[in-house]
Enzyme design. Structure first.
Site, PDB file in Angstrom:
ATOM      1  N   LEU A  52      22.467   4.236 -25.879  1.00  0.00           N
ATOM      2  CA  LEU A  52      21.813   3.224 -25.007  1.00  0.00           C
ATOM      3  C   LEU A  52      20.169   3.591 -24.857  1.00  0.00           C
ATOM      4  CD1 LEU A  52      22.535   0.430 -23.611  1.00  0.00           C
ATOM      5  CD2 LEU A  52      22.396   2.198 -21.414  1.00  0.00           C
ATOM      6  N   ARG A 108      22.632   4.869 -38.780  1.00  0.00           N
ATOM      7  CA  ARG A 108      22.359   5.540 -39.952  1.00  0.00           C
ATOM      8  C   ARG A 108      23.854   5.741 -40.640  1.00  0.00           C
ATOM      9  NH1 ARG A 108      17.823   4.394 -40.009  1.00  0.00           N
ATOM     10  NH2 ARG A 108      16.112   5.500 -40.116  1.00  0.00           N
ATOM     11  N   ASP A 156      25.290  -2.356 -41.509  1.00  0.00           N
ATOM     12  CA  ASP A 156      23.632  -2.325 -41.953  1.00  0.00           C
ATOM     13  C   ASP A 156      23.433  -1.220 -42.732  1.00  0.00           C
ATOM     14  OD1 ASP A 156      21.643  -3.892 -42.480  1.00  0.00           O
ATOM     15  OD2 ASP A 156      20.357  -2.536 -40.856  1.00  0.00           O
ATOM     16  N   GLU A 190      22.796   5.458 -49.361  1.00  0.00           N
ATOM     17  CA  GLU A 190      22.135   4.118 -49.776  1.00  0.00           C
ATOM     18  C   GLU A 190      21.148   4.345 -50.966  1.00  0.00           C
ATOM     19  OE1 GLU A 190      19.995   2.553 -46.308  1.00  0.00           O
ATOM     20  OE2 GLU A 190      21.734   2.670 -44.998  1.00  0.00           O
ATOM     21  N   HIS A 244      20.633  -2.579 -45.173  1.00  0.00           N
ATOM     22  CA  HIS A 244      19.752  -2.289 -44.302  1.00  0.00           C
ATOM     23  C   HIS A 244      18.622  -3.058 -44.018  1.00  0.00           C
ATOM     24  CE1 HIS A 244      18.270   2.222 -43.150  1.00  0.00           C
ATOM     25  NE2 HIS A 244      17.449   1.190 -42.273  1.00  0.00           N
TER      26      HIS A 244
HETATM   27  P1  NAP Z   1      16.079   6.038 -28.988  1.00  0.00           P
HETATM   28  O1  NAP Z   1      15.353   5.128 -28.056  1.00  0.00           O
HETATM   29  O2  NAP Z   1      15.609   7.429 -29.079  1.00  0.00           O
HETATM   30  O3  NAP Z   1      17.683   5.925 -28.603  1.00  0.00           O
HETATM   31  C1  NAP Z   1      18.790   6.754 -29.200  1.00  0.00           C
HETATM   32  C2  NAP Z   1      19.811   7.046 -28.267  1.00  0.00           C
HETATM   33  O4  NAP Z   1      20.920   7.564 -28.940  1.00  0.00           O
HETATM   34  C3  NAP Z   1      19.387   7.490 -27.122  1.00  0.00           C
HETATM   35  O5  NAP Z   1      20.068   6.700 -25.977  1.00  0.00           O
HETATM   36  C4  NAP Z   1      20.140   8.777 -26.874  1.00  0.00           C
HETATM   37  O6  NAP Z   1      20.910   8.962 -25.689  1.00  0.00           O
HETATM   38  C5  NAP Z   1      21.293   8.377 -27.927  1.00  0.00           C
HETATM   39  N1  NAP Z   1      21.896   9.859 -28.876  1.00  0.00           N
HETATM   40  C6  NAP Z   1      21.035  10.669 -29.318  1.00  0.00           C
HETATM   41  N2  NAP Z   1      21.756  11.667 -29.902  1.00  0.00           N
HETATM   42  C7  NAP Z   1      23.222  11.369 -29.444  1.00  0.00           C
HETATM   43  C8  NAP Z   1      23.956  12.085 -29.858  1.00  0.00           C
HETATM   44  N3  NAP Z   1      24.400  13.234 -30.297  1.00  0.00           N
HETATM   45  N4  NAP Z   1      25.365  11.495 -29.244  1.00  0.00           N
HETATM   46  C9  NAP Z   1      25.305  10.129 -28.539  1.00  0.00           C
HETATM   47  N5  NAP Z   1      24.265   9.615 -28.143  1.00  0.00           N
HETATM   48  C10 NAP Z   1      23.294  10.264 -28.771  1.00  0.00           C
HETATM   49  O7  NAP Z   1      16.086   5.194 -30.416  1.00  0.00           O
HETATM   50  P2  NAP Z   1      15.888   3.997 -31.152  1.00  0.00           P
HETATM   51  O8  NAP Z   1      14.554   3.460 -30.885  1.00  0.00           O
HETATM   52  O9  NAP Z   1      16.737   3.077 -30.124  1.00  0.00           O
HETATM   53  O10 NAP Z   1      16.365   3.941 -32.450  1.00  0.00           O
HETATM   54  C11 NAP Z   1      17.715   4.413 -32.761  1.00  0.00           C
HETATM   55  C12 NAP Z   1      18.140   4.614 -34.086  1.00  0.00           C
HETATM   56  O11 NAP Z   1      18.410   3.393 -34.647  1.00  0.00           O
HETATM   57  C13 NAP Z   1      16.941   5.175 -35.177  1.00  0.00           C
HETATM   58  O12 NAP Z   1      17.026   6.598 -34.839  1.00  0.00           O
HETATM   59  C14 NAP Z   1      17.417   4.778 -36.289  1.00  0.00           C
HETATM   60  O13 NAP Z   1      18.504   5.864 -36.901  1.00  0.00           O
HETATM   61  C15 NAP Z   1      18.306   3.463 -36.367  1.00  0.00           C
HETATM   62  N6  NAP Z   1      17.504   2.360 -36.522  1.00  0.00           N
HETATM   63  C16 NAP Z   1      18.153   1.555 -37.568  1.00  0.00           C
HETATM   64  C17 NAP Z   1      17.429   0.216 -37.973  1.00  0.00           C
HETATM   65  C18 NAP Z   1      18.052  -0.346 -39.223  1.00  0.00           C
HETATM   66  O14 NAP Z   1      17.215  -1.116 -39.931  1.00  0.00           O
HETATM   67  N7  NAP Z   1      19.637  -0.439 -39.305  1.00  0.00           N
HETATM   68  C19 NAP Z   1      16.256   0.187 -37.497  1.00  0.00           C
HETATM   69  C20 NAP Z   1      15.844   0.869 -36.537  1.00  0.00           C
HETATM   70  C21 NAP Z   1      16.389   1.948 -36.028  1.00  0.00           C
HETATM   71  P3  NAP Z   1      21.033  10.461 -25.093  1.00  0.00           P
HETATM   72  O15 NAP Z   1      19.774  11.214 -25.191  1.00  0.00           O
HETATM   73  O16 NAP Z   1      21.543  10.285 -23.621  1.00  0.00           O
HETATM   74  O17 NAP Z   1      22.207  11.146 -25.887  1.00  0.00           O
HETATM   75  C1  8YV Z   2      13.460   0.804 -42.018  1.00  0.00           C
HETATM   76  C2  8YV Z   2      14.947   1.916 -40.192  1.00  0.00           C
HETATM   77  O1  8YV Z   2      14.389  -0.097 -42.768  1.00  0.00           O
HETATM   78  O2  8YV Z   2      13.279   2.198 -38.277  1.00  0.00           O
HETATM   79  C3  8YV Z   2      14.064   2.665 -39.124  1.00  0.00           C
HETATM   80  O3  8YV Z   2      14.719   3.760 -38.449  1.00  0.00           O
HETATM   81  O4  8YV Z   2      16.074   2.350 -40.275  1.00  0.00           O
HETATM   82  C4  8YV Z   2      14.376   0.599 -40.659  1.00  0.00           C
HETATM   83  O5  8YV Z   2      13.630  -0.028 -39.589  1.00  0.00           O
HETATM   84  C5  8YV Z   2      13.489   1.846 -42.344  1.00  0.00           C
HETATM   85  O6  8YV Z   2      12.920   3.072 -41.602  1.00  0.00           O
HETATM   86  C6  8YV Z   2      12.280   1.654 -43.272  1.00  0.00           C
HETATM   87  O7  8YV Z   2      12.592   2.215 -44.467  1.00  0.00           O
END
Ligand code: NAP
Ligand code: 8YV
Length: 319
Positions: free
Chosen positions: A146, A226, A250, A255, A273
């Site tokens: 969260l 991821r 996603d 990938e 993705h």
């Molecule tokens: P964030 O604000 O740092 O949130 C990450 C959350 O994960 C925190 O609430 C953290 O809570 C929790 N967490 C971290 N390590 C954990 C663990 N070992 N077990 C359980 N919970 C854990 O990050 P965000 O900006 O929301 O982004 C999150 C992730 O989404 C990115 O790092 C990226 O991998 C992914 N993402 C994917 C896409 C896509 O295109 N599909 C796009 C953007 C981001 P605690 O610290 O309390 O554990």
């Molecule tokens: C992007 C993402 O697709 O921000 C991230 O962590 O997974 C996505 O927004 C990627 O990082 C760009 O290649």
């Protein structure tokens, strides 16, 4: 720039830096060796180059790595921090886009909208209506992670009438949702389990066979984090044996290669993705990559350093 980034990042950086495009070099290794004594910054992300200790140690004057994307599991940020190299990412500017995509995946997986689209296109509606599907009515969503994006997802899911609970390493006092210290217990309590943690070794295979078993035969797994966070073999087995109902994915372990078993499954929804992939949001991410590097080069410091490389620096390292 080890791998090509969007044109606006290239043109933005060319305004303020001498930009070297490593992917254009006929011999990457030779080009890197020749450039190494002059490289002070890296712009990375979205490519295949792993920015680990062995890559970083080849650049003795490197001061900053500006990465495109909020997740930076392709970078060894601890190594960078220990060697006084700043790492920046692109947080917040993509929260709403990724949250939109996550809600889209939930709807598609539960209401089988892509399958309904295929039913129409294949002329099957002429023979019979599309089957009735599962529902979001009265369902509970368990968010694993969260954070910034997780909260934007929760806000949207609330308006859909979903009950929200969450799991992370610790409870958040002001979250306003029930916290589960045990991921397995949360999986047992929810209908939809949505993963939005960082990737990397600390979250590798957090979603394993035991968690999927606990989610149960009516359960839905959504992964927008991821591919590494989910044990993909265990997921394929759970889907094949109907230990869970469906999945909306996603992201994948390797990938852009997606296991044929998943592609062949009619009852799952797969996206390439595209969580943040709108023109608007990718432009904002690209601009932040440029702004981080140019701000640092102008002596104003990085804008969005990651936790492992705080700014101002806490102590002097080995670099
Ligand atoms: P964030 O604000 O740092 O949130 C990450 C959350 O994960 C925190 O609430 C953290 O809570 C929790 N967490 C971290 N390590 C954990 C663990 N070992 N077990 C359980 N919970 C854990 O990050 P965000 O900006 O929301 O982004 C999150 C992730 O989404 C990115 O790092 C990226 O991998 C992914 N993402 C994917 C896409 C896509 O295109 N599909 C796009 C953007 C981001 P605690 O610290 O309390 O554990
Ligand atoms: C992007 C993402 O697709 O921000 C991230 O962590 O997974 C996505 O927004 C990627 O990082 C760009 O290649």
């Amino acid at each position: 720039m080890p791998d090509a980034l969007p044109a606006r990042v290239i043109s933005g950086l060319e305004q303020g830096c001498k930009l070297h495009k490593l992917w254009e070099a006929p011999d990457r290794d030779a080009a890197l060796e020749e450039l190494a004594p002059r490289i002070r910054g890296l712009a990375t992300g979205g490519g295949h180059t792993r920015i680990d200790g062995s890559f970083l140690s080849r650049l003795p004057r490197l001061e900053i790595v500006s990465s495109y994307g909020v997740g930076y599991d392709h970078i060894d940020a601890k190594w960078a921090g220990a060697h006084d190299i700043i790492v920046t990412n692109t947080p917040d500017v993509l929260n709403e886009e990724v949250a939109d995509t996550a809600l889209g995946l939930i709807l598609c997986a539960v209401r089988q909208l892509p399958q309904a689209d295929r039913h129409l296109r294949e002329g099957k509606w002429l023979q019979k209506p599309f089957r009735l599907t599962a529902t979001l009515r009265g369902r509970t969503l368990g968010i694993v992670g969260l954070g910034r994006i997780g909260k934007a997802i929760a806000k949207r899911a609330e308006t859909f009438g979903l009950k929200i609970v969450y799991h992370g390493r610790k409870p958040q006092a002001d979250a306003g949702y029930e916290y589960f210290a045990s991921l397995v217990e949360m999986a047992r309590a929810v209908d939809i389990l949505l993963v939005i943690t960082p990737g990397g070794p600390e979250t590798k295979h957090l979603i394993n066979a035991e968690v999927l078993e606990a989610l149960g035969p009516e359960g839905v797994l959504i992964n927008v984090a991821r591919g590494s966070v989910v044990d993909e073999d265990a997921l394929i087995a759970a889907l094949r044996e109907r230990k869970i109902m469906t999945a909306g994915l996603d992201v994948f372990a390797n990938e852009p290669r997606v296991p044929q078993e998943l592609i062949d499954m009619e009852h799952v929804v797969l996206l390439p993705h595209v969580g943040s992939a709108s023109v608007h949001t990718r432009n904002a991410m690209g601009q932040l990559v440029v702004d981080n590097l140019l701000s640092y080069a102008a002596g104003r410091g990085p804008l969005t350093p990651v936790a492992e490389t705080p700014w101002p620096r806490k102590k002097s390292g080995a670099h």
